[in-house]
Design an enzyme around this catalytic site. Sequence first.
Site, mmCIF file in Angstrom:
data_model
loop_
_atom_site.group_PDB
_atom_site.id
_atom_site.type_symbol
_atom_site.label_atom_id
_atom_site.label_comp_id
_atom_site.label_asym_id
_atom_site.label_seq_id
_atom_site.Cartn_x
_atom_site.Cartn_y
_atom_site.Cartn_z
ATOM 1 N N GLY A 55 0.839 -1.197 0.000
ATOM 2 C CA GLY A 55 0.000 0.000 0.000
ATOM 3 C C GLY A 55 0.869 1.239 0.000
ATOM 4 O O GLY A 55 2.041 1.168 0.390
ATOM 5 N N CYS A 81 5.061 -6.425 1.826
ATOM 6 C CA CYS A 81 5.417 -5.009 1.873
ATOM 7 C C CYS A 81 4.664 -4.296 3.017
ATOM 8 O O CYS A 81 4.926 -4.570 4.172
ATOM 9 C CB CYS A 81 5.159 -4.374 0.501
ATOM 10 S SG CYS A 81 5.913 -2.761 0.309
ATOM 11 N N TYR A 82 3.702 -3.438 2.709
ATOM 12 C CA TYR A 82 2.920 -2.784 3.771
ATOM 13 C C TYR A 82 2.321 -3.854 4.691
ATOM 14 O O TYR A 82 2.259 -3.689 5.903
ATOM 15 C CB TYR A 82 1.805 -1.939 3.139
ATOM 16 C CG TYR A 82 0.986 -1.147 4.141
ATOM 17 C CD1 TYR A 82 1.316 0.158 4.440
ATOM 18 C CD2 TYR A 82 -0.115 -1.722 4.789
ATOM 19 C CE1 TYR A 82 0.582 0.891 5.364
ATOM 20 C CE2 TYR A 82 -0.850 -1.001 5.716
ATOM 21 C CZ TYR A 82 -0.505 0.307 6.004
ATOM 22 O OH TYR A 82 -1.229 1.021 6.914
ATOM 23 N N HIS A 167 7.996 -7.968 -3.385
ATOM 24 C CA HIS A 167 6.714 -8.310 -4.025
ATOM 25 C C HIS A 167 6.808 -9.617 -4.824
ATOM 26 O O HIS A 167 7.266 -9.608 -5.969
ATOM 27 C CB HIS A 167 6.281 -7.173 -4.957
ATOM 28 C CG HIS A 167 5.841 -5.961 -4.216
ATOM 29 N ND1 HIS A 167 4.538 -5.756 -3.848
ATOM 30 C CD2 HIS A 167 6.539 -4.917 -3.733
ATOM 31 C CE1 HIS A 167 4.436 -4.621 -3.170
ATOM 32 N NE2 HIS A 167 5.643 -4.093 -3.081
ATOM 33 N N GLU A 169 4.516 -11.165 -6.254
ATOM 34 C CA GLU A 169 3.515 -11.226 -7.325
ATOM 35 C C GLU A 169 3.998 -10.636 -8.639
ATOM 36 O O GLU A 169 3.398 -10.882 -9.681
ATOM 37 C CB GLU A 169 2.207 -10.543 -6.872
ATOM 38 C CG GLU A 169 2.266 -9.020 -6.694
ATOM 39 C CD GLU A 169 2.848 -8.559 -5.353
ATOM 40 O OE1 GLU A 169 3.554 -9.342 -4.705
ATOM 41 O OE2 GLU A 169 2.602 -7.396 -4.975
ATOM 42 N N ASP A 225 -16.998 -11.951 -23.811
ATOM 43 C CA ASP A 225 -17.734 -11.919 -22.538
ATOM 44 C C ASP A 225 -19.215 -12.233 -22.736
ATOM 45 O O ASP A 225 -19.776 -13.100 -22.060
ATOM 46 C CB ASP A 225 -17.588 -10.554 -21.854
ATOM 47 C CG ASP A 225 -16.135 -10.154 -21.664
ATOM 48 O OD1 ASP A 225 -15.289 -11.055 -21.705
ATOM 49 O OD2 ASP A 225 -15.866 -8.955 -21.496
ATOM 50 N N LYS A 364 -10.440 -11.557 -17.366
ATOM 51 C CA LYS A 364 -10.640 -11.839 -18.795
ATOM 52 C C LYS A 364 -10.062 -13.202 -19.217
ATOM 53 O O LYS A 364 -10.713 -13.958 -19.936
ATOM 54 C CB LYS A 364 -9.962 -10.734 -19.616
ATOM 55 C CG LYS A 364 -10.260 -10.784 -21.079
ATOM 56 C CD LYS A 364 -11.500 -10.000 -21.379
ATOM 57 C CE LYS A 364 -11.839 -9.956 -22.838
ATOM 58 N NZ LYS A 364 -13.054 -9.174 -23.056
#
Length: 508
Positions: A55, A81-82, A167, A169, A225, A364
Site C-alpha cells: 500500500g 510489503c505494507y 513483491h 507477485e 464476454d 478476462k
Amino acid sequence: MEHQLVSVVDFGGQYTQLIVRRVREQGCYSEMVPWQSAAEHIRDRKPSAVILSGGPKSTLGADAPDLDFSVLEGIPTLGICYGQQLMALRLGGLVEKSPAREYGRRHLGKTEPGSFVSVLNNDQVWMSHGDKVTAVPPGFQITAHTETCPVAAMENVAAKKYGVQFHPEVTHTIDGRALLKRFLFDIAGLKGDWTPQNFIEDTLKSIREQVGDGKVLCAVSGGVDSSVVAALLAESVGSQTTCVFVDHGLLRKGEAEQVRETFTKTFHPNLIVINAHDQFFGELKGVTDPEAKRKIIGENFVVCFERNKAVLQAHDFLAQGTLYPDVIESGSPTASKIKTHHNVGGLPDWMKLKVIEPLRWLFKDEVREVGRALGLSSEVVDREPFPGPGLGVRILGEVTPERVKIVQDADWIFREELLKTGLNKGIWQSYAALLDVRSVGVMGDERTYEQPIVLRAVTSEDAMTAQAFPFAFDFLEHVSNRIVNEVDGVNRVLYDLTSKPPATIEWE
Ligand code: XMP
C-alpha cells in the site's frame, strides 16, 4: 461445491489485483477485500489463507489503513510489503521510517535454510518501499535481509504468520510464483480446487436458482464476454432466454453472420437480430467528428431497444458480461450496479430488469478458459477486443456503406494473412483503418486518386499501454500488395509504428 478461499486484503497497493490473479493461477479461488471491511469478511467467510497487500501509506501515519489481527488467529497469513510492516507493528515488532525509498531489483543473498523464503532458487526480488521493519515481533525469526533492508522476510511458523518486504507477485521477483505456491500449498494446505469446470457447475446451479421460471434477456455483441454469458444461460435456463444482437453494420467482415451462426446453432434459437444498418448509416450521414460519431452510435443502440420495447419488456432479468476488474473498479465487490455497457451505450431506464452477472468474479483470461471449457470455438474465445462503436472509429471522416466495405475488405486480407502465418497469436489487436485523405498513384497505365489504408497491430497487456508489432518487412509488403490489388478505392498502404502513449490503439 464450496471452494477454499484465499482473501487478499487490499491496503491500496498497485499490485493487489495481481496478487489475486497469481493465486487463482495456482487453482486457488481468491477474492480481494478492502481493508475497511476485511475483519468482518474474514470472520464471516473464514478464508483458508489471507494475504495482506502492499500500500502507498505509512503504517506510522495517523491515517494508516489498519486491521484487527485477532481475526487472523490460526489462519495462515502472508504479509507483503505494507502487509509485512503492519504485521510486524500489530504483533509487537518495530517499523521505522527510512530516509530513502528503496525501489527496484534487489538480491536477497543468503536466506535462512529451511525457511519459507529458502524456496527461492533465484534471489532476485522486487522492492518498492519507504518504511522498514527494524525489529520482528516475539516468536518471529528473520529469514532474509539485504544491505538496505534488515527484515526482507520474517516468519513465525507456529503462528502461521509470514512476511516479505518484496513483491512476489511481480515478474521481476523471478521465483515469486514458487514462493506463493509454497505458501498456498505447503503452508496453508490448499487443495487447488478452482477450475473452470467447477466454476461452470456452480454458476449453472446459481443461475437456475436465481432465475427460477423467470425470463432472461442477454444483449450480445459477438465479443467473448457476452458469448460466454450466453453459453452459460443456454446451458442453465436456455428456453427462458432471449439474446438480442443489434447489427449496426459496423462490424468486421463476416462477424455479424458469425454471431448469428454461433448463437442459433451452438446455443439456442432465441436470438433477436435487430438489423439497423439503415438507421445507423442514416444518422451518421455527413458526420465526421469522432466524438459525435461515438455519441450517435451509442444513442442509436438505445433507439433500437425503444423500437423493440414490447419484446424486451417481457423479461425479468438482464444478463451482462461484467468482469471482476469492473467490479473492483466500481469500489464495492458486493454492490450490484448496472455499468454503462460499452456495446449498448447505456441502457434505457424503462428496462427495469434485475441484473445477473455470472462473470463478475472472473478476469478476462479466466473468461476465455471458461469459454473453452464450455466448448466455444477459438474464433469466439480468442476474439480480439473490439470497440463498441465498431468500424465507426476506424473510418476517419464520414462513415458510409461504401467506406465500411473498403475497410472490411482490407481488414479481412490483413486478418487472413495474420492467421495464415500464425502471427495473430502474439498480437493484442490488429486492424485496418481508412483515412480521409487522397493521394495520387498509378495502376496499369492509369492515374489513380484514392484513399490510403493504415494497418495497425499492437502488443499489449491491458490496453493501457501498447507497442507496434515488429513485422518483417516482407510480410507488410505482401499484405500491402494484396490490399491495393484486391480492394477497390485503395492505392496506398501504411503501417502505424506508434506506441501508446503517445498514440491510442484506435485511430479515433
Ligand atoms: P484506445 O484507442 O483508447 O483503446 O487506446 C483502448 C482499448 O479500448 C478499445 N476502445 C473502445 N472500446 N468503446 C469500447 O467498447 C469505445 O468507444 C472504445 N474506444 C476504444 C480499443 O479497441 C482498445 O482495446
